[in-house]
Scaffold this motif. Structure first.
Motif, PDB file in Angstrom:
ATOM      1  N   GLY A 179      45.364  41.263  13.811  1.00  0.00           N
ATOM      2  CA  GLY A 179      45.191  41.764  15.555  1.00  0.00           C
ATOM      3  C   GLY A 179      46.493  41.646  16.145  1.00  0.00           C
ATOM      4  N   ASP A 180      47.801  41.090  15.491  1.00  0.00           N
ATOM      5  CA  ASP A 180      49.054  41.172  16.028  1.00  0.00           C
ATOM      6  C   ASP A 180      49.275  42.693  16.530  1.00  0.00           C
ATOM      7  OD1 ASP A 180      49.296  38.454  16.271  1.00  0.00           O
ATOM      8  OD2 ASP A 180      50.119  38.530  14.156  1.00  0.00           O
ATOM      9  N   ALA A 181      50.150  42.787  17.418  1.00  0.00           N
ATOM     10  CA  ALA A 181      50.721  44.045  17.898  1.00  0.00           C
ATOM     11  C   ALA A 181      51.949  44.284  17.401  1.00  0.00           C
ATOM     12  CB  ALA A 181      50.639  44.361  19.550  1.00  0.00           C
ATOM     13  N   VAL A 182      52.522  45.434  16.877  1.00  0.00           N
ATOM     14  CA  VAL A 182      53.799  45.702  16.441  1.00  0.00           C
ATOM     15  C   VAL A 182      54.202  47.131  17.433  1.00  0.00           C
ATOM     16  CG1 VAL A 182      53.164  47.053  14.310  1.00  0.00           C
ATOM     17  CG2 VAL A 182      55.646  46.085  14.799  1.00  0.00           C
ATOM     18  N   ALA A 183      55.416  47.088  17.993  1.00  0.00           N
ATOM     19  CA  ALA A 183      55.942  48.220  18.484  1.00  0.00           C
ATOM     20  C   ALA A 183      57.064  48.833  17.779  1.00  0.00           C
ATOM     21  CB  ALA A 183      56.347  48.146  19.915  1.00  0.00           C
ATOM     22  N   ASN A 184      56.983  50.002  17.184  1.00  0.00           N
ATOM     23  CA  ASN A 184      58.374  50.811  16.677  1.00  0.00           C
ATOM     24  C   ASN A 184      58.918  51.663  17.704  1.00  0.00           C
ATOM     25  OD1 ASN A 184      57.696  49.547  14.114  1.00  0.00           O
ATOM     26  ND2 ASN A 184      56.055  50.829  13.949  1.00  0.00           N
ATOM     27  N   ILE A 185      60.160  51.690  17.590  1.00  0.00           N
ATOM     28  CA  ILE A 185      60.812  52.444  18.653  1.00  0.00           C
ATOM     29  C   ILE A 185      61.927  53.095  17.648  1.00  0.00           C
ATOM     30  CG2 ILE A 185      60.397  51.213  20.724  1.00  0.00           C
ATOM     31  CD1 ILE A 185      63.293  50.184  20.625  1.00  0.00           C
ATOM     32  N   THR A 186      62.587  54.072  18.295  1.00  0.00           N
ATOM     33  CA  THR A 186      63.991  54.571  17.904  1.00  0.00           C
ATOM     34  C   THR A 186      64.686  54.729  19.049  1.00  0.00           C
ATOM     35  OG1 THR A 186      63.024  55.930  15.962  1.00  0.00           O
ATOM     36  CG2 THR A 186      64.956  56.612  16.411  1.00  0.00           C
ATOM     37  N   VAL A 187      66.158  54.458  18.675  1.00  0.00           N
ATOM     38  CA  VAL A 187      67.056  54.652  19.701  1.00  0.00           C
ATOM     39  C   VAL A 187      68.299  55.411  19.345  1.00  0.00           C
ATOM     40  CG1 VAL A 187      69.061  53.666  21.121  1.00  0.00           C
ATOM     41  CG2 VAL A 187      66.695  52.465  21.037  1.00  0.00           C
ATOM     42  N   ALA A 188      68.566  56.412  20.013  1.00  0.00           N
ATOM     43  CA  ALA A 188      69.696  57.454  19.875  1.00  0.00           C
ATOM     44  C   ALA A 188      71.059  56.844  20.418  1.00  0.00           C
ATOM     45  CB  ALA A 188      69.376  58.881  20.150  1.00  0.00           C
ATOM     46  N   SER A 189      72.109  56.772  19.845  1.00  0.00           N
ATOM     47  CA  SER A 189      73.009  56.153  20.252  1.00  0.00           C
ATOM     48  C   SER A 189      74.420  57.348  20.044  1.00  0.00           C
ATOM     49  CB  SER A 189      73.643  54.983  19.895  1.00  0.00           C
ATOM     50  OG  SER A 189      74.860  54.365  20.517  1.00  0.00           O
ATOM     51  N   THR A 190      75.025  57.801  20.890  1.00  0.00           N
ATOM     52  CA  THR A 190      76.046  58.910  20.602  1.00  0.00           C
ATOM     53  C   THR A 190      77.196  58.444  21.395  1.00  0.00           C
ATOM     54  OG1 THR A 190      74.302  60.615  20.843  1.00  0.00           O
ATOM     55  CG2 THR A 190      76.763  61.355  21.074  1.00  0.00           C
ATOM     56  N   PRO A 191      78.423  58.120  20.576  1.00  0.00           N
ATOM     57  CA  PRO A 191      79.524  57.759  21.023  1.00  0.00           C
ATOM     58  C   PRO A 191      80.232  58.883  21.899  1.00  0.00           C
ATOM     59  CG  PRO A 191      79.792  58.195  18.533  1.00  0.00           C
ATOM     60  CD  PRO A 191      78.300  58.263  19.262  1.00  0.00           C
ATOM     61  N   SER A 239      61.917  47.166  15.382  1.00  0.00           N
ATOM     62  CA  SER A 239      60.386  46.801  15.751  1.00  0.00           C
ATOM     63  C   SER A 239      60.488  45.632  16.286  1.00  0.00           C
ATOM     64  CB  SER A 239      59.513  46.813  14.500  1.00  0.00           C
ATOM     65  OG  SER A 239      60.411  46.055  13.492  1.00  0.00           O
ATOM     66  N   VAL A 240      59.360  45.266  17.173  1.00  0.00           N
ATOM     67  CA  VAL A 240      59.271  44.064  18.046  1.00  0.00           C
ATOM     68  C   VAL A 240      57.546  43.813  17.760  1.00  0.00           C
ATOM     69  CG1 VAL A 240      58.896  45.358  20.200  1.00  0.00           C
ATOM     70  CG2 VAL A 240      59.511  42.946  20.223  1.00  0.00           C
ATOM     71  N   TRP A 241      57.409  42.442  17.802  1.00  0.00           N
ATOM     72  CA  TRP A 241      56.074  41.993  17.344  1.00  0.00           C
ATOM     73  C   TRP A 241      55.215  41.337  18.643  1.00  0.00           C
ATOM     74  CZ3 TRP A 241      53.758  42.871  12.995  1.00  0.00           C
ATOM     75  CH2 TRP A 241      54.479  43.456  11.695  1.00  0.00           C
ATOM     76  N   ARG A 242      54.013  41.329  18.421  1.00  0.00           N
ATOM     77  CA  ARG A 242      53.150  40.481  19.293  1.00  0.00           C
ATOM     78  C   ARG A 242      52.992  40.780  20.786  1.00  0.00           C
ATOM     79  NH1 ARG A 242      54.355  38.602  15.332  1.00  0.00           N
ATOM     80  NH2 ARG A 242      55.275  36.668  14.373  1.00  0.00           N
ATOM     81  N   GLU A 243      52.919  39.851  21.659  1.00  0.00           N
ATOM     82  CA  GLU A 243      52.878  39.973  23.061  1.00  0.00           C
ATOM     83  C   GLU A 243      54.186  40.714  23.552  1.00  0.00           C
ATOM     84  OE1 GLU A 243      52.593  36.864  22.060  1.00  0.00           O
ATOM     85  OE2 GLU A 243      50.269  36.551  22.307  1.00  0.00           O
TER      86      GLU A 243
END
Length: 163
Positions: A25-37, A58-62
């Protein structure tokens, strides 16, 4: 595993956070960040983009639910966490390696944006709420609805927690 490098990345979200729920029942959020110098070419006096680095995290739960409710595609964010190396099997049977971040902290970069924070109650399943509105200048503005003041020490004049 101990000793993973801790890094901070500043970049833009390539998509809205993807939230899923695992069997517990735990939530996990997945993201992608683009970093351009960007570097200044002193001969032409023009800014030039370098090679873009894409980092999945990734980050978890609340925390995952707060991230999903607060951040969206294109926002400039700063994320801080442990860099993990993951190995996986490809469809052709060969082994692959990827680098991902176990996010400890993430939030919008305030250079060209403002944020009004709506504190949530820890463990209550509450969500941070931000409405992303683009101005004509292309800068993001975030507005949080009022609410939850009874549990917010900043709103009630109480003593804020120390970190």
């Amino acid at each position: 595993m101990a000793g993973e490098p801790v890094i901070t990345i500043i970049g833009n979200l390539t998509a809205d956070p993807e939230v899923r729920y695992i069997a517990s029942g735990d939530a996990v959020a997945n993201i992608t960040v683009a970093s351009t110098p960007r570097t200044l070419n002193r001969q032409t006096n023009q800014w030039e983009d370098g090679e873009t680095l894409f980092i999945r995290g990734s980050v978890w739960r609340e925390y995952a639910e707060n991230v999903a409710a607060s951040l969206s595609k294109g926002m400039r964010v700063m994320m801080h966490g442990k860099l993990k190396v993951r190995e996986y099997d490809r469809q052709d049977g060969s082994r692959g390696t990827s680098m991902e971040m176990e996010i400890e902290e993430i939030g919008p970069v305030l250079r060209f944006a403002t944020v009004q924070v709506n504190r949530t109650n820890a463990g209550s399943g509450g969500r941070a709420s931000f409405a992303n509105q683009q101005s004509d200048a292309g800068y993001a503005s975030f507005n949080a609805p009022a609410g939850g003041a009874a549990h917010d020490p900043w709103a009630t004049g109480g003593t804020p927690p120390t970190f």
